[in-house]
Design a protein around this motif. Structure first.
Motif, PDB file in Angstrom:
ATOM      1  N   ALA A  91       0.858  -1.187   0.000  1.00 34.70           N
ATOM      2  CA  ALA A  91       0.000   0.000   0.000  1.00 34.70           C
ATOM      3  C   ALA A  91       0.889   1.230   0.000  1.00 34.70           C
ATOM      4  O   ALA A  91       1.655   1.448   0.950  1.00 34.70           O
ATOM      5  CB  ALA A  91      -0.912   0.013   1.227  1.00 34.70           C
ATOM      6  N   ALA A  96      -3.716   9.587   1.511  1.00 35.42           N
ATOM      7  CA  ALA A  96      -4.298   8.522   0.695  1.00 35.42           C
ATOM      8  C   ALA A  96      -3.425   7.274   0.752  1.00 35.42           C
ATOM      9  O   ALA A  96      -2.207   7.359   0.921  1.00 35.42           O
ATOM     10  CB  ALA A  96      -4.456   8.972  -0.752  1.00 35.42           C
ATOM     11  N   VAL A 111      -3.019   3.574  -1.555  1.00 32.72           N
ATOM     12  CA  VAL A 111      -3.387   2.897  -2.802  1.00 32.72           C
ATOM     13  C   VAL A 111      -2.689   1.551  -2.872  1.00 32.72           C
ATOM     14  O   VAL A 111      -1.476   1.450  -2.639  1.00 32.72           O
ATOM     15  CB  VAL A 111      -2.994   3.737  -4.041  1.00 32.72           C
ATOM     16  CG1 VAL A 111      -3.285   2.961  -5.322  1.00 32.72           C
ATOM     17  CG2 VAL A 111      -3.735   5.064  -4.047  1.00 32.72           C
ATOM     18  N   ALA A 145      -7.271   0.473  -9.100  1.00 25.70           N
ATOM     19  CA  ALA A 145      -6.676   0.037  -7.837  1.00 25.70           C
ATOM     20  C   ALA A 145      -7.442  -1.142  -7.259  1.00 25.70           C
ATOM     21  O   ALA A 145      -8.671  -1.224  -7.348  1.00 25.70           O
ATOM     22  CB  ALA A 145      -6.654   1.187  -6.840  1.00 25.70           C
ATOM     23  N   TRP A 147      -8.235   1.377  -2.294  1.00 24.17           N
ATOM     24  CA  TRP A 147      -7.737   2.732  -2.057  1.00 24.17           C
ATOM     25  C   TRP A 147      -8.598   3.377  -0.975  1.00 24.17           C
ATOM     26  O   TRP A 147      -9.748   2.978  -0.764  1.00 24.17           O
ATOM     27  CB  TRP A 147      -7.743   3.596  -3.323  1.00 24.17           C
ATOM     28  CG  TRP A 147      -9.105   3.805  -3.921  1.00 24.17           C
ATOM     29  CD1 TRP A 147      -9.772   2.962  -4.764  1.00 24.17           C
ATOM     30  CD2 TRP A 147      -9.980   4.922  -3.691  1.00 24.17           C
ATOM     31  NE1 TRP A 147     -11.006   3.483  -5.091  1.00 24.17           N
ATOM     32  CE2 TRP A 147     -11.157   4.677  -4.442  1.00 24.17           C
ATOM     33  CE3 TRP A 147      -9.881   6.078  -2.941  1.00 24.17           C
ATOM     34  CZ2 TRP A 147     -12.217   5.584  -4.463  1.00 24.17           C
ATOM     35  CZ3 TRP A 147     -10.938   6.981  -2.950  1.00 24.17           C
ATOM     36  CH2 TRP A 147     -12.091   6.729  -3.708  1.00 24.17           C
ATOM     37  N   SER A 188       2.925   3.106  -6.427  1.00 25.16           N
ATOM     38  CA  SER A 188       1.798   3.134  -5.499  1.00 25.16           C
ATOM     39  C   SER A 188       1.825   4.396  -4.644  1.00 25.16           C
ATOM     40  O   SER A 188       0.773   4.981  -4.340  1.00 25.16           O
ATOM     41  CB  SER A 188       1.780   1.882  -4.616  1.00 25.16           C
ATOM     42  OG  SER A 188       2.950   1.771  -3.839  1.00 25.16           O
ATOM     43  N   ALA A 233      -0.931   7.435  -4.617  1.00 27.61           N
ATOM     44  CA  ALA A 233      -1.488   7.994  -3.385  1.00 27.61           C
ATOM     45  C   ALA A 233      -1.318   9.506  -3.336  1.00 27.61           C
ATOM     46  O   ALA A 233      -2.215  10.237  -2.892  1.00 27.61           O
ATOM     47  CB  ALA A 233      -0.823   7.342  -2.171  1.00 27.61           C
TER      48      ALA A 233
END
Length: 212
Positions: free
Chosen positions: A21, A38, A40, A74, A77, A141, A145
């Motif tokens: 993530a 965030a 993702v 994704a 997320w 990733s 984000a």
């Protein structure tokens, strides 16, 4: 690897998967509005999204385009916003760490590693973690984000401009530009300003929104 800090998973934590993530934030520096974080997780079997980069290096229209593609492709997320009142209560660093933990918790059912832009790892994460300095330019990733966080925050600041047009949030997004500082001097802070930040605190004597 240079510029990387790592922390193992908490004792007793079950290994969910080898998926990563990416986590990043937008809005630590502004004088108003939320800090947005965030997370993702990409599905390794789906086609990669071309053009991912640090959100600060992308034009507004490109960020919006990539936002839609990230959300569509994704595996998981999540976006978290920590508002100005909470930032003032616990400070901007702790607010950012809180947002990162909440974002990771929301995708921890599919990802076994948190990869965070920067040099700090939030306490209390449910999984192993790495902090990558400059990660938004090094890991897709994290870049994704950063785009979700930036687009979400920019949209929030446009909405705040509709409530408080005198401050010009649609232009500077809450950063301490000369125009924003001039508006603070003229009008005092609004309810969405971070009163723990020095320029806002100094303008507080002219707070037109204070109770009473």
């Amino acid at each position: 690897m240079a510029g990387v800090r790592a922390r193992p998973a908490p004792a007793g934590a079950a290994a969910v998967s080898a998926l990563v993530a990416g986590i990043d934030e937008a809005g630590r520096g502004p004088l108003a509005g939320p800090v947005v974080v965030a997370a993702v997780v990409f599905d390794p079997v789906r086609p990669r999204i071309n053009g991912l980069d640090d959100s600060k290096q992308l034009a507004h229209a490109r960020r919006e385009e990539l936002y839609a593609r990230i959300v569509d492709r994704a595996l998981a997320w999540h976006v978290v916003a920590i508002d100005a009142a909470e930032i003032d209560r616990i400070n901007i660093y702790q607010a950012t760490m809180l947002g990162m933990r909440r974002a990771m918790e929301a995708v921890a059912h599919v990802a076994g590693l948190a990869r965070i832009d920067g040099n700090a790892i939030p306490p209390g994460l449910p999984c192993a973690a790495e902090a990558w300095v400059g990660g938004d330019a090094r890991d897709r990733s994290i870049a994704a984000a950063s785009i979700l966080a930036k687009v979400t925050r920019d949209r929030a600041m446009l909405a705040l401009h509709g409530e408080f047009p005198a401050y010009g949030f649609d232009g500077h997004k809450g950063y301490g530009t000369p125009a924003h500082l001039a508006a603070l001097r003229a009008h005092g802070p609004c309810p969405q300003h971070r009163r723990s930040f020095a320029p806002v605190r100094e303008a507080g004597a002219r707070d037109l929104f204070a109770a009473g």
